[in-house]
Design a protein around this motif. Structure first.
Motif, PDB file in Angstrom:
ATOM      1  N   SER A 135       0.975  -1.158  -0.276  1.00  0.00           N
ATOM      2  CA  SER A 135      -0.063  -0.257   0.072  1.00  0.00           C
ATOM      3  C   SER A 135       0.945   1.185  -0.172  1.00  0.00           C
ATOM      4  CB  SER A 135      -0.934   0.215   1.168  1.00  0.00           C
ATOM      5  OG  SER A 135      -1.333   1.200   1.488  1.00  0.00           O
ATOM      6  N   GLU A 193       0.327   4.201   0.861  1.00  0.00           N
ATOM      7  CA  GLU A 193       0.277   5.038   2.041  1.00  0.00           C
ATOM      8  C   GLU A 193       1.046   4.478   3.256  1.00  0.00           C
ATOM      9  OE1 GLU A 193      -3.299   4.225   1.412  1.00  0.00           O
ATOM     10  OE2 GLU A 193      -3.916   6.391   0.931  1.00  0.00           O
ATOM     11  N   LYS A 198       4.149  -1.141 -15.367  1.00  0.00           N
ATOM     12  CA  LYS A 198       4.151   0.334 -14.744  1.00  0.00           C
ATOM     13  C   LYS A 198       5.467   0.345 -13.531  1.00  0.00           C
ATOM     14  CE  LYS A 198      -0.599   0.545 -15.097  1.00  0.00           C
ATOM     15  NZ  LYS A 198      -1.898   0.197 -14.626  1.00  0.00           N
ATOM     16  N   THR A 242      -1.653   0.412 -10.104  1.00  0.00           N
ATOM     17  CA  THR A 242      -2.672   0.893  -9.583  1.00  0.00           C
ATOM     18  C   THR A 242      -3.989   0.006  -9.585  1.00  0.00           C
ATOM     19  OG1 THR A 242      -3.574   1.679 -11.760  1.00  0.00           O
ATOM     20  CG2 THR A 242      -2.125   3.219 -10.381  1.00  0.00           C
ATOM     21  N   GLN A 243      -4.250  -0.870 -10.470  1.00  0.00           N
ATOM     22  CA  GLN A 243      -5.361  -1.626 -10.381  1.00  0.00           C
ATOM     23  C   GLN A 243      -5.182  -2.833  -9.486  1.00  0.00           C
ATOM     24  OE1 GLN A 243      -7.873  -0.816 -12.834  1.00  0.00           O
ATOM     25  NE2 GLN A 243      -6.453   0.999 -12.471  1.00  0.00           N
ATOM     26  N   PHE A 257      -5.076  -0.857  -5.917  1.00  0.00           N
ATOM     27  CA  PHE A 257      -6.161  -0.296  -5.150  1.00  0.00           C
ATOM     28  C   PHE A 257      -7.395  -1.304  -5.046  1.00  0.00           C
ATOM     29  CE2 PHE A 257      -4.484   3.934  -6.686  1.00  0.00           C
ATOM     30  CZ  PHE A 257      -3.639   3.955  -5.695  1.00  0.00           C
ATOM     31  N   ASP A 258      -6.994  -2.355  -5.051  1.00  0.00           N
ATOM     32  CA  ASP A 258      -8.035  -3.558  -4.755  1.00  0.00           C
ATOM     33  C   ASP A 258      -9.134  -3.901  -5.789  1.00  0.00           C
ATOM     34  OD1 ASP A 258      -6.708  -3.881  -2.293  1.00  0.00           O
ATOM     35  OD2 ASP A 258      -8.321  -2.300  -1.317  1.00  0.00           O
ATOM     36  N   PHE A 259      -8.655  -3.393  -7.245  1.00  0.00           N
ATOM     37  CA  PHE A 259      -9.567  -3.700  -7.982  1.00  0.00           C
ATOM     38  C   PHE A 259      -9.767  -5.109  -8.546  1.00  0.00           C
ATOM     39  CE2 PHE A 259      -9.182   0.798  -8.721  1.00  0.00           C
ATOM     40  CZ  PHE A 259     -10.676   1.472  -8.905  1.00  0.00           C
ATOM     41  N   GLU A 275       0.683  -6.084 -14.781  1.00  0.00           N
ATOM     42  CA  GLU A 275       0.552  -4.962 -14.572  1.00  0.00           C
ATOM     43  C   GLU A 275       2.034  -4.012 -14.427  1.00  0.00           C
ATOM     44  OE1 GLU A 275      -1.864  -3.058 -11.615  1.00  0.00           O
ATOM     45  OE2 GLU A 275      -2.296  -1.364 -12.532  1.00  0.00           O
ATOM     46  N   SER A 303      -9.379   3.800 -11.832  1.00  0.00           N
ATOM     47  CA  SER A 303      -8.779   4.212 -10.831  1.00  0.00           C
ATOM     48  C   SER A 303      -9.006   5.736 -10.449  1.00  0.00           C
ATOM     49  CB  SER A 303      -7.437   3.541 -10.525  1.00  0.00           C
ATOM     50  OG  SER A 303      -6.845   4.113 -11.816  1.00  0.00           O
ATOM     51  N   GLN A 331      -8.146   6.646  -6.705  1.00  0.00           N
ATOM     52  CA  GLN A 331      -8.824   6.045  -5.843  1.00  0.00           C
ATOM     53  C   GLN A 331      -8.737   4.379  -5.988  1.00  0.00           C
ATOM     54  OE1 GLN A 331     -12.988   6.368  -6.486  1.00  0.00           O
ATOM     55  NE2 GLN A 331     -12.985   5.201  -8.370  1.00  0.00           N
ATOM     56  N   ASN A 332      -8.962   3.840  -4.707  1.00  0.00           N
ATOM     57  CA  ASN A 332      -9.108   2.242  -4.720  1.00  0.00           C
ATOM     58  C   ASN A 332     -10.571   1.791  -4.920  1.00  0.00           C
ATOM     59  OD1 ASN A 332     -10.682   2.417  -2.627  1.00  0.00           O
ATOM     60  ND2 ASN A 332      -9.056   1.490  -1.186  1.00  0.00           N
ATOM     61  N   VAL A 333     -10.673   0.353  -5.166  1.00  0.00           N
ATOM     62  CA  VAL A 333     -11.923   0.019  -5.417  1.00  0.00           C
ATOM     63  C   VAL A 333     -13.260   0.655  -4.644  1.00  0.00           C
ATOM     64  CG1 VAL A 333     -11.781  -2.139  -4.246  1.00  0.00           C
ATOM     65  CG2 VAL A 333     -13.044  -2.183  -6.440  1.00  0.00           C
TER      66      VAL A 333
END
Lengths: 427, 650
Positions: free
Chosen positions: A36, A38, A300, A306-307, A310-312, A327, B42, B206-208
């Motif tokens: 993460s 952050e 990247k 990012t995908q 960020f939990d996508f 990715e 995102s 942003q995240n999901v």
């Protein structure tokens, strides 16, 4: 014979090298998947999957050493006992199993959980190798010879299915590769592939088109068939095959709509059309493709995805670990992983072919088949070529049971292979 | 032979491997769409709501501004409320409300924060913020609230509320989204585009779950929110508050206009309510209380209520007659031969006297001459032509059509014409004897208080007017909308105004206006009116302007069910004129007289539907629901004459 050899003597270094590369890449990608931006954490942080994976890698090294220490004849001798033990575990899990991620297939031991289904592949491979190493058994004489084999494969499959782990059960189809090598008539895998194509077609297009297509093709075959062949039963055979195929189409349609549970149905349906349910069952596939697709040629960069970050993409560190590779490291990284697996599997086939015992060869083919099957389903699922079947990518996916079981599977074979010079051929 | 199968097997493996490599090459290198989808996925547009423009009075005092408030947000999956009762008491909500708010939040999203309680005041925020730390999952978000410096001008300024579904669907363009605020009435609605400003847009990663993870490309594509434009009005807040206090316990309107510009100085719709109560989170509760009030405080009487003008209309009759030449300044008429009667007063030997004493028979004769002012001998066709000519003149005073004030829902009133009477009586089946009540402003003519104030402004200007408007300047350019700078002519010669104005002065100084209402220091020209009303007591009307020979203010006062114009409406008008011109009130006796009058009708007002039980007088005075956090309508201090709220200045 002199037994003063070291543990690693005659070990196939190509396979070992690929193995080490895969495990290390897997570890770094697990770190990237759970990283993460952050709250940067260390790759050694035991609170995260990457740190835990390191612990699993450590224990795996101990296991490998143990395997190399144990005499190679142990596996031959105790094959049925190991198989029996695994079956007992699979039965036990039905009663004492813990529910994790909707499947009832884990046994909790303290803070850790193991999944007996992962070890069933090992037990079954050993049992099949043991059975086929009997010189009186031949797969080319009678269909009755297949009954024990069906039993060896069927028992654990059924138990795994009962614990709601459809994905792990499908892996047992991997034994077809070994069986084909040992004499299974080519028509059976061919029919299997044709059936798979028919099933996919059934999902893709209206049943009436497929039925009409089969009728037209059958008609054309009969039309152009030499008269002699037609009289000699060619007509009947064609009609029977056509009817069976139509039966399969109708049957599959019925099975999909009336027998399968909803989540299973949707997992199969989104393979055909992920966009049909982008927020539901199609989510995984779409997000996974977006993650991999957005990596472009060179990716990247490490920890820059990012995908996945960020939990996508769900299950990023386990079943969908390949998304992180795609990715962050792009086509180059993804291609390296594919090539590594192809190299490992091809190497396993080559090693299996040079075995002097049938036991070792059969076991080698089992390992190659299982690795291949996991590779094909897992990566195929992340790039939208296979349905979402929750099975791990060997050595990459986070998880102790899977890393242990694949490592054991592989190193037993490498151990047996290393003893090849000291083994007399029995075939 | 079986060994050869290894080639088939390896071939199959390699085939799959190459298939996957090609697929990967296609996905990652050839097909670019995934890169775009990844960013739309995102990267989130975050909308920044700008501050709404503020509204000022003519001396630069704030009327409407924005107060920072705090919205309480809840993230359901984090929220843990152990002791619901204490929590509810802390926030002043009921258990049932709590449950439904939580359910609504959960339905929206378990992981995204959603609005729990809107608009907590600074005081509430200060009171509970420390305690709220004990309730995980709850956090505050800054927001702003429309605030009014004085509890006046509720209907003029209008209110702002969350946009409705219907409004979103009907809007032109796609500016508004769900949850946006929009001006729903009054100035807030009319000047919505100027007030709202321009939304800013930020792009954040942003995240999901929609949780922000920093700005995208370091914010180079972000746009700043632009605050709404301020509005400057012609309202005199001090006079406005004074007028409001005078109109307490009365139903009606006050409209005062600066004649030279058409700017509205004061606009009272009585009874009124504190606009602050519709700005709070208790909007719907407070709104429904107001909507049920039988005195209809939400009805913007100055522009929506219509009355017969009564005797005030005689001014227009005299002007039109003079312009048409049917009378001269010295024409005199006796009471004889008129079906409308009059009270005893000195002889009306000229127009000024007719105006001064508001002589009904006098204007009966004037109107009769106007209608029959043509060559036609047939009285039916002559009447038709006469009404048409008369209508042409009167409509130039802005009667019978919308003036075009900058407020929504203006009522156009009614000015009968030939067609109108043809419809009632049939073509050529009516004549002067059917319509003579128009001569004294009764019958079918309907005007709004705004129009009557405009008539006063026209007379003050001796023949022209600018369309009345509330907002005199928009934003930094500080100019009104272009339509308010167009001078409208009535086509009446200025000299005719000089004929009637002495009569108006006389009416105030010793005519129809009660003696008490005189303001010695200012020469006021006025005209009383008593509007007949089928449903109850007559309405009291007075229009005036002052000073008579350098007019600074034109005014119309309507007091419903208060009887004679010179008794109820004129004193109010004169006090407002004095306050506006002199900035203070000298005639305390008159002021006290007005403040103690109570003309609240005991019956349901006309047009308010089924007969409700007689409304109690204190219904209107009733304070808004206790839940409203802001001060209630009128604190005792503001009720007292002349006590202006500090912010009104000057």
């Amino acid at each position: 014979m002199a037994r003063n050899q070291t543990l690693t003597q005659n070990l196939d270094w190509i396979a070992v090298l690929i193995y080490i590369l895969c495990v290390m890449m897997g570890w770094f990608n697990i770190y990237a998947a759970v990283y993460s931006p952050e709250v940067p954490t260390s790759i050694f942080d035991m609170a995260h999957n990457a740190g835990k994976q390191l612990m699993w890698i450590g224990t795996t090294v101990l296991l490998i050493i143990a395997i190399l220490v144990i005499d190679h004849k142990f596996y031959d001798t105790f094959a049925y006992i190991i198989y029996g033990f695994v079956i007992l575990l699979l039965i036990a899990v039905l009663f004492i199993g813990a529910d994790i991620n909707g499947s009832h297939s884990w046994i909790k031991i303290g803070a850790f959980s193991i999944q007996p289904a992962e070890f069933a592949k090992l037990g079954t491979s050993l049992a099949l190798a043991k059975y086929l190493s009997d010189p009186t058994v031949s797969l080319t004489r009678s269909w009755k010879e297949y009954l024990p084999i069906a039993g060896f494969i069927g028992a654990p499959s059924l138990l795994i299915l009962l614990s709601n782990e459809t994905g792990s059960m499908l892996v047992f189809a991997a034994f077809a590769i070994m069986l084909y090598r040992e004499g299974l008539p080519g028509i059976i895998p061919a029919v299997g592939i044709i059936m798979a194509v028919l099933v996919v077609m059934t999902l893709l297009v209206s049943n009436w088109f497929i039925v009409a297509g089969i009728v037209i093709i059958a008609g054309l075959i009969i039309w152009f068939m030499p008269k002699a062949t037609r009289r000699q039963g060619g007509l009947l055979a064609t009609l029977v095959v056509a009817f069976i195929m139509i039966g399969v189409v109708v049957g599959v349609d019925f099975f999909i709509n009336n027998v399968l549970q909803k989540h299973q149905r949707s997992r199969i349906m989104v393979l055909v059309d992920p966009d049909s349910d982008p927020r539901g069952a199609g989510w995984n596939v779409i997000q996974s493709k977006i993650a991999i697709g957005s990596g472009r040629l060179i990716g990247k960069g490490f920890l820059e995805g990012t995908q996945t970050k960020f939990d996508f993409v769900p299950e990023q560190s386990t079943d969908f670990i390949f998304c992180t590779v795609g990715e962050e490291h792009g086509f180059i990284g993804a291609a390296i992983v594919v090539v590594l697996f192809m190299g490992l599997i091809a190497r396993l086939v080559i090693l299996a072919e040079r075995q002097r015992t049938r036991f070792a060869r059969v076991y080698g083919y089992c390992v190659a088949g299982i690795m291949f099957f996991h590779f094909m389903i897992n990566i195929g699922m992340t790039i939208g070529l296979m349905p979402v079947i929750g099975i791990p990518l060997p050595f990459f996916s986070y998880g102790g049971s899977s890393l242990w079981s694949f490592s054991i599977l592989l190193f037993i074979f490498l151990k047996i292979d290393s003893q090849r010079p000291y083994t007399l051929s029995r075939t | 032979m079986l060994e050869n199968r290894r080639f088939i097997i390896i071939g199959f493996f390699i085939f799959v491997g190459f298939a996957y490599l090609s697929r990967l090459f296609y996905l990652q290198v050839l097909d670019e769409s995934y890169t775009i989808e990844a960013s739309s996925n995102s990267i989130k547009r975050v909308v920044e709501i700008p501050f709404r423009g503020q509204i000022y009075d003519r001396y630069g005092n704030l009327i409407v501004y924005n107060t920072p408030v705090y919205d309480l947000m809840v993230t359901p999956y984090k929220a843990k409320v152990q002791d619901t009762l204490t929590f509810c008491n802390l926030l002043g909500i009921e258990r049932r409300e709590f449950d439904s708010l939580m359910t609504a939040a959960r339905t929206y999203s378990r992981v995204k924060p959603s609005l729990f309680l809107r608009q907590l005041s600074k005081e509430d925020f200060a009171r509970i913020q420390d305690i709220m730390v004990d309730y995980p999952g709850f956090e505050f978000a800054k927001s702003s609230l429309r605030t009014y410096t004085a509890p006046v001008l509720a209907n003029t300024m209008g209110y702002v509320s969350e946009i409705t579904k219907g409004q979103i669907e009907k809007q032109e363009g796609e500016y508004y989204r769900q949850g946006d605020y929009i001006g729903q009435s009054g100035v807030e609605k009319f000047y919505e585009e100027q007030l709202r400003g321009k939304r800013g847009i930020r792009f954040v990663m942003q995240n999901v779950n929609g949780v922000a993870k920093g700005s995208w490309k370091d914010g180079e594509l972000d746009t700043m929110a632009i605050a709404g434009q301020n509005l400057y009005t012609g309202i005199d807040l001090m006079v406005q508050q004074y007028a409001d206090s005078l109109m307490k316990n009365k139903v009606g309107s006050v409209v005062a206009i600066e004649p030279k510009t058409g700017q509205i100085i004061t606009m009272v719709s009585a009874p009124t309510y504190d606009p602050n109560i519709l700005a709070t989170r208790h909007f719907s509760k407070n709104y429904s209380v107001l909507a049920k009030n039988p005195y209809k405080p939400l009805f913007n009487r100055p522009v929506m209520a219509s009355y017969r003008p009564g005797s005030t209309f005689k001014l227009i009759q005299a002007l039109v007659a003079l312009q048409e030449g049917v009378i001269t300044p010295n024409s005199g008429f006796s009471h004889a031969g008129s079906p409308v009667k009059c009270h005893g007063h000195p002889a009306t030997s000229n127009v000024a006297m007719g105006v001064r004493y508001s002589c009904n028979p006098y204007f009966y004769h004037v109107f009769k001459r106007l209608i029959y002012n043509n060559e036609i001998t047939n009285t039916f066709t002559a009447s038709a032509k006469g009404v048409t000519d008369w209508n042409n003149h009167v409509s130039k005073f802005g009667i019978g059509e919308r003036l075009g004030i900058d407020l929504p829902s203006e009522y156009k009133g009614n000015l009968p014409d030939q067609k109108y009477y043809d419809k009632i009586y049939g073509e050529s089946r009516w004549k002067f004897s059917n319509i003579y009540s128009l001569s004294i402003g009764e019958g079918e003519i309907l005007i709004t208080p705004l129009k009557m104030a405009n008539v006063a402004a026209i007379i003050a200007n001796r023949g022209y007017y600018y369309t009345p408007h509330v907002v005199s300047g928009i934003g930094q350019k500080n100019s009104p909308l272009p339509e308010y700078t167009v001078r409208h002519e009535t086509g009446i010669d200025p000299k005719h105004f000089e004929t009637i104005i002495p009569g108006m002065i006389g009416a105030v100084e010793g005519g129809t206006v009660m003696g008490l209402a005189r303001i010695d220091s200012i020469q006021i020209a006025g005209k009383t009116g008593t509007s007949q009303n089928k449903k109850g007591k007559d309405h009291s009307i007075f229009i005036a302007f002052a000073p008579a020979y350098n007019p600074k203010i034109a005014i119309a006062v309507f007091v419903e069910n208060a009887g004679f114009g010179g008794v109820a409406a004129a004193p109010i008008a004169n006090l407002i004129i004095e306050r506006y011109i002199k900035r203070k009130t000298k005639n305390k006796v008159l002021e006290n007289y007005v403040l103690t009058r109570d003309y609240m009708p005991n019956v349901v007002l006309p047009g308010s539907g089924p007969k409700a039980e007689p409304a109690k007088k204190d219904t209107v005075k009733k304070k808004p629901p206790v839940t409203a956090p802001i001060a209630t309508t009128k604190k005792n201090g503001a009720d007292k004459p002349g006590v202006a709220v500090a912010s009104s200045g000057n």
